[in-house]
Design an enzyme around this catalytic site. Structure first.
Site, PDB file in Angstrom:
ATOM      1  N   HIS A 116      20.338   6.072  37.804  1.00  0.00           N
ATOM      2  CA  HIS A 116      19.594   5.086  37.010  1.00  0.00           C
ATOM      3  C   HIS A 116      19.665   5.447  35.529  1.00  0.00           C
ATOM      4  O   HIS A 116      18.826   6.201  35.035  1.00  0.00           O
ATOM      5  CB  HIS A 116      18.131   5.025  37.462  1.00  0.00           C
ATOM      6  CG  HIS A 116      17.932   4.346  38.775  1.00  0.00           C
ATOM      7  ND1 HIS A 116      17.728   2.984  38.888  1.00  0.00           N
ATOM      8  CD2 HIS A 116      17.921   4.841  40.034  1.00  0.00           C
ATOM      9  CE1 HIS A 116      17.588   2.666  40.162  1.00  0.00           C
ATOM     10  NE2 HIS A 116      17.714   3.772  40.882  1.00  0.00           N
ATOM     11  N   GLU A 162      18.840   3.715  33.114  1.00  0.00           N
ATOM     12  CA  GLU A 162      17.757   3.038  32.387  1.00  0.00           C
ATOM     13  C   GLU A 162      16.418   3.742  32.466  1.00  0.00           C
ATOM     14  O   GLU A 162      15.475   3.405  31.723  1.00  0.00           O
ATOM     15  CB  GLU A 162      17.586   1.610  32.940  1.00  0.00           C
ATOM     16  CG  GLU A 162      16.847   1.485  34.258  1.00  0.00           C
ATOM     17  CD  GLU A 162      17.662   1.775  35.510  1.00  0.00           C
ATOM     18  OE1 GLU A 162      17.204   1.421  36.604  1.00  0.00           O
ATOM     19  OE2 GLU A 162      18.758   2.363  35.380  1.00  0.00           O
ATOM     20  N   CYS A 186      22.556   1.664  41.127  1.00  0.00           N
ATOM     21  CA  CYS A 186      21.939   2.104  42.384  1.00  0.00           C
ATOM     22  C   CYS A 186      22.284   1.119  43.515  1.00  0.00           C
ATOM     23  O   CYS A 186      23.409   1.108  43.977  1.00  0.00           O
ATOM     24  CB  CYS A 186      20.429   2.299  42.218  1.00  0.00           C
ATOM     25  SG  CYS A 186      19.672   3.249  43.565  1.00  0.00           S
TER      26      CYS A 186
END
Length: 247
Positions: free
Chosen positions: A204, A206, A119
């Site tokens: 993202h 994660e 990001c």
């Protein structure tokens, strides 16, 4: 007998010395080898667990935190296996709006270890290499489409369900990079340096969701750790089964 005892003592000393030297080579100067340097850029996670830490820890990937917003940076990034530049809201210590590059940006430009920007980290990499940003507000789950094969994408088919959470996006691929993934709202979703293992992802990988406890994007993070030669170990588990963080 005396001479034999001396020879045995010398052999024992040499064995100890060689063992210590080999261990030093494997672990680096202070045990950082095999560890990822995690650059945190969001003060909200200074005292609580961030999603990227959870992903690393639950997958057994060893990491050391640097709070870039507190001016924490490694003295020598090559003591670590790789660098992950996390999301956030400030490019402090990387680059300013007059394109002056600082220590964090210099680490990116050197590219002496594998780097993954997520990001904001992706945007920082693009700006350090000469690109610009534009306003592109996106907060949603959607699928990105992969355009090339690479070891960081091992185990994936043509796309990946990901979380987007950004207000800006990369306007154009820097000259030194190639486009690796595309989205239907924010076109530049992933890029890689043509000559070095430097990656940027706008999404993202994660992030977990209520319906997605083990995001498929975690595999991308583990693939990055493996290509960087980072240590991947069994995560420690307390008796109640909770994971513990960080290493």
């Amino acid at each position: 007998m005396k001479d034999k005892a001396v020879v045995l003592a010398v052999r024992a000393i040499l064995t100890i010395v060689v063992t210590v030297c080999v261990a030093g080579l494997l672990m680096g100067s202070d045990g950082k080898a095999g560890t990822i340097a995690l650059f945190l850029n969001d003060p909200a996670y200074e005292f609580k667990l961030s999603p990227i830490e959870r992903s690393l820890a639950e997958q057994g990937i060893k990491y050391t935190i640097f709070n870039i917003f507190n001016d924490e940076l490694p003295e020598d990034e090559t003591e670590f296996s790789a660098v992950i530049i996390a999301g956030g809201d400030s490019m402090r210590n990387y680059i300013d709006w007059n394109d002056n590059v600082y220590r964090g940006g210099e680490i990116i430009l050197r590219g002496e270890v594998p780097i993954l920007g997520i990001c904001l980290g992706h945007q920082i990499i693009s700006r350090v290499f000469g690109s610009v940003l534009y306003y592109s507000d996106e907060r949603r789950w959607h699928e990105v489409t992969f355009l090339k094969d690479d070891e960081i994408l091992y185990g994936f088919d043509n796309g990946l369900l990901v979380w987007e959470n950004h207000a800006y996006a990369v306007a154009s691929i820097p000259d030194q990079f190639e486009l690796f993934a595309r989205g239907n709202v924010t076109p530049i979703q992933m890029m890689k340096h043509k000559d070095k293992p430097i990656y940027g992802v706008q999404f993202h990988p994660e992030t977990q969701g209520g319906f997605l406890r083990n995001p498929p994007g975690w595999q991308l993070i583990k693939n990055f750790a493996k290509l960087a030669g980072a240590s991947v170990v069994d995560p420690p588990l307390p008796e109640d089964g909770r994971k513990v963080f960080p290493y």
